[in-house]
Write a protein that holds these residues in place. Structure first.
Motif, PDB file in Angstrom:
ATOM      1  N   GLU A  15       1.436  -1.055  -0.011  1.00  9.17           N
ATOM      2  CA  GLU A  15      -0.104   0.182  -0.167  1.00  9.17           C
ATOM      3  C   GLU A  15       0.468   1.192   0.626  1.00  9.17           C
ATOM      4  OE1 GLU A  15      -3.029   0.426  -0.249  1.00  9.17           O
ATOM      5  OE2 GLU A  15      -3.846  -2.634  -0.180  1.00  9.17           O
ATOM      6  N   LYS A  16       0.463   2.619  -0.506  1.00 10.48           N
ATOM      7  CA  LYS A  16       1.232   3.639  -0.542  1.00 10.48           C
ATOM      8  C   LYS A  16       0.281   4.545   0.178  1.00 10.48           C
ATOM      9  CE  LYS A  16       3.830   1.600  -3.059  1.00 10.48           C
ATOM     10  NZ  LYS A  16       5.265   1.092  -2.435  1.00 10.48           N
ATOM     11  N   ASN A  17       1.255   5.440   0.832  1.00 12.20           N
ATOM     12  CA  ASN A  17       0.452   6.944   1.161  1.00 12.20           C
ATOM     13  C   ASN A  17       0.437   6.781   2.220  1.00 12.20           C
ATOM     14  OD1 ASN A  17       1.022   7.935  -1.568  1.00 12.20           O
ATOM     15  ND2 ASN A  17      -1.176   7.653  -2.057  1.00 12.20           N
ATOM     16  N   LEU A  18       0.811   5.562   3.052  1.00 14.91           N
ATOM     17  CA  LEU A  18       0.358   5.358   4.412  1.00 14.91           C
ATOM     18  C   LEU A  18       0.918   5.904   5.968  1.00 14.91           C
ATOM     19  CD1 LEU A  18       0.573   1.709   4.550  1.00 14.91           C
ATOM     20  CD2 LEU A  18      -1.285   2.786   4.369  1.00 14.91           C
ATOM     21  N   PHE A  19      -0.216   6.930   6.316  1.00 16.57           N
ATOM     22  CA  PHE A  19       0.403   7.997   7.531  1.00 16.57           C
ATOM     23  C   PHE A  19       0.013   7.145   9.209  1.00 16.57           C
ATOM     24  CE2 PHE A  19      -0.127  11.411  10.184  1.00 16.57           C
ATOM     25  CZ  PHE A  19       0.667  11.916  10.244  1.00 16.57           C
ATOM     26  N   VAL A  20       1.124   6.727   9.583  1.00 19.79           N
ATOM     27  CA  VAL A  20       1.513   5.657  11.442  1.00 19.79           C
ATOM     28  C   VAL A  20       0.921   7.351  11.953  1.00 19.79           C
ATOM     29  CG1 VAL A  20       1.717   4.458  12.440  1.00 19.79           C
ATOM     30  CG2 VAL A  20       2.276   4.273   9.708  1.00 19.79           C
ATOM     31  N   CYS A  21      -0.127   6.585  12.892  1.00 17.66           N
ATOM     32  CA  CYS A  21       0.008   7.722  13.614  1.00 17.66           C
ATOM     33  C   CYS A  21       0.090   6.820  15.720  1.00 17.66           C
ATOM     34  CB  CYS A  21      -0.532   9.309  14.001  1.00 17.66           C
ATOM     35  SG  CYS A  21      -2.238   8.263  13.328  1.00 17.66           S
ATOM     36  N   ASN A  22      -0.217   7.509  16.313  1.00 18.84           N
ATOM     37  CA  ASN A  22       0.070   7.332  17.533  1.00 18.84           C
ATOM     38  C   ASN A  22      -0.840   8.631  18.519  1.00 18.84           C
ATOM     39  OD1 ASN A  22      -0.225   7.058  20.720  1.00 18.84           O
ATOM     40  ND2 ASN A  22       1.480   5.145  20.422  1.00 18.84           N
ATOM     41  N   PHE A  23      -1.519   8.395  18.941  1.00 22.51           N
ATOM     42  CA  PHE A  23      -3.006   9.682  19.254  1.00 22.51           C
ATOM     43  C   PHE A  23      -2.278   9.714  20.799  1.00 22.51           C
ATOM     44  CE2 PHE A  23      -5.784   8.536  15.587  1.00 22.51           C
ATOM     45  CZ  PHE A  23      -5.286   9.488  14.941  1.00 22.51           C
ATOM     46  N   LYS A  24      -1.687   9.040  21.638  1.00 20.82           N
ATOM     47  CA  LYS A  24      -1.701   9.143  23.374  1.00 20.82           C
ATOM     48  C   LYS A  24      -0.049   9.635  23.067  1.00 20.82           C
ATOM     49  CE  LYS A  24      -1.883   6.013  27.158  1.00 20.82           C
ATOM     50  NZ  LYS A  24      -2.120   4.893  27.884  1.00 20.82           N
ATOM     51  N   PHE A  25       1.118   9.256  22.342  1.00 23.79           N
ATOM     52  CA  PHE A  25       1.938   9.333  22.516  1.00 23.79           C
ATOM     53  C   PHE A  25       2.166  11.058  21.575  1.00 23.79           C
ATOM     54  CE2 PHE A  25       1.873   5.719  24.749  1.00 23.79           C
ATOM     55  CZ  PHE A  25       1.979   6.281  25.970  1.00 23.79           C
ATOM     56  N   THR A  26       1.697  11.085  20.667  1.00 26.15           N
ATOM     57  CA  THR A  26       1.749  12.295  19.763  1.00 26.15           C
ATOM     58  C   THR A  26       2.970  12.112  18.916  1.00 26.15           C
ATOM     59  OG1 THR A  26       1.072  14.029  21.179  1.00 26.15           O
ATOM     60  CG2 THR A  26       2.282  14.668  19.585  1.00 26.15           C
ATOM     61  N   ASP A  27       2.813  10.589  18.541  1.00 25.57           N
ATOM     62  CA  ASP A  27       3.972  10.174  17.347  1.00 25.57           C
ATOM     63  C   ASP A  27       3.212  10.012  15.885  1.00 25.57           C
ATOM     64  OD1 ASP A  27       6.209   9.289  16.394  1.00 25.57           O
ATOM     65  OD2 ASP A  27       6.344   7.022  17.406  1.00 25.57           O
ATOM     66  N   PHE A  28       3.591  10.240  14.725  1.00 21.79           N
ATOM     67  CA  PHE A  28       3.220   9.853  13.283  1.00 21.79           C
ATOM     68  C   PHE A  28       4.744  10.143  12.679  1.00 21.79           C
ATOM     69  CE2 PHE A  28       3.368  14.427  15.220  1.00 21.79           C
ATOM     70  CZ  PHE A  28       3.899  15.453  13.852  1.00 21.79           C
ATOM     71  N   PHE A  29       4.350   9.392  11.428  1.00 25.73           N
ATOM     72  CA  PHE A  29       4.953   9.422  10.509  1.00 25.73           C
ATOM     73  C   PHE A  29       4.151   9.055   9.748  1.00 25.73           C
ATOM     74  CE2 PHE A  29       6.032   6.135  13.292  1.00 25.73           C
ATOM     75  CZ  PHE A  29       5.841   5.140  12.674  1.00 25.73           C
TER      76      PHE A  29
END
Length: 142
Positions: free
Chosen positions: A118-132
């Protein structure tokens, strides 16, 4: 264990937020924590940004690719990697609008496979403010 949500972002939004992923993260976080009165607005905003995932196909392809690896198992809808040599525990559940990844460390073996499929995947952790963006993460960390 850390909990990450993985979204397949529509191409026009990737182009818009590629250089400012924090803005994309804030939008998704606001939708995630939205109160009940604003759910309809959040739903429409979410649908504008997020591309659906072919859950059946991705589930099947992931199972076919990984089922012969010793640390991999699938129990019901959860793909599991429990690799004691790498001290990795990763649990992936695929839904139509997002994937939920629980892991005990910074890296998951699932990352490379997901980026391949899959392309254009955005990963985020809402509890610890981590994203990429997954593509950027793999480019910088492998």
């Amino acid at each position: 264990m850390k909990v990450y949500y993985i979204f397949k972002i529509k191409k026009e939004f990737v182009n818009l937020y590629k250089d400012t992923p924090s803005v994309l993260y804030q939008i998704l976080k606001n939708i995630y924590y939205m109160d009940k009165e604003s759910v309809e607005y959040g739903y429409h905003l979410f649908n504008q940004m997020i591309q659906t995932i072919d859950k059946i196909s991705l589930d099947r392809d992931l199972y076919i690719k990984m089922h012969q690896d010793i640390p991999y198992t699938k129990i019901k809808d959860v793909h599991r990697i429990e690799n004691h040599y790498k001290e990795e525990k990763s649990y992936l559940r695929i839904n139509n609008f997002y994937m939920k990844l629980e892991l005990n460390q910074e890296y998951s073996t699932f990352y490379e496979y997901l980026e391949e499929k899959e392309k254009n995947l955005f990963v985020c952790n809402f509890k610890f403010t981590d994203f990429f963006f997954l593509e950027d993460y793999l480019e910088n960390n492998l």
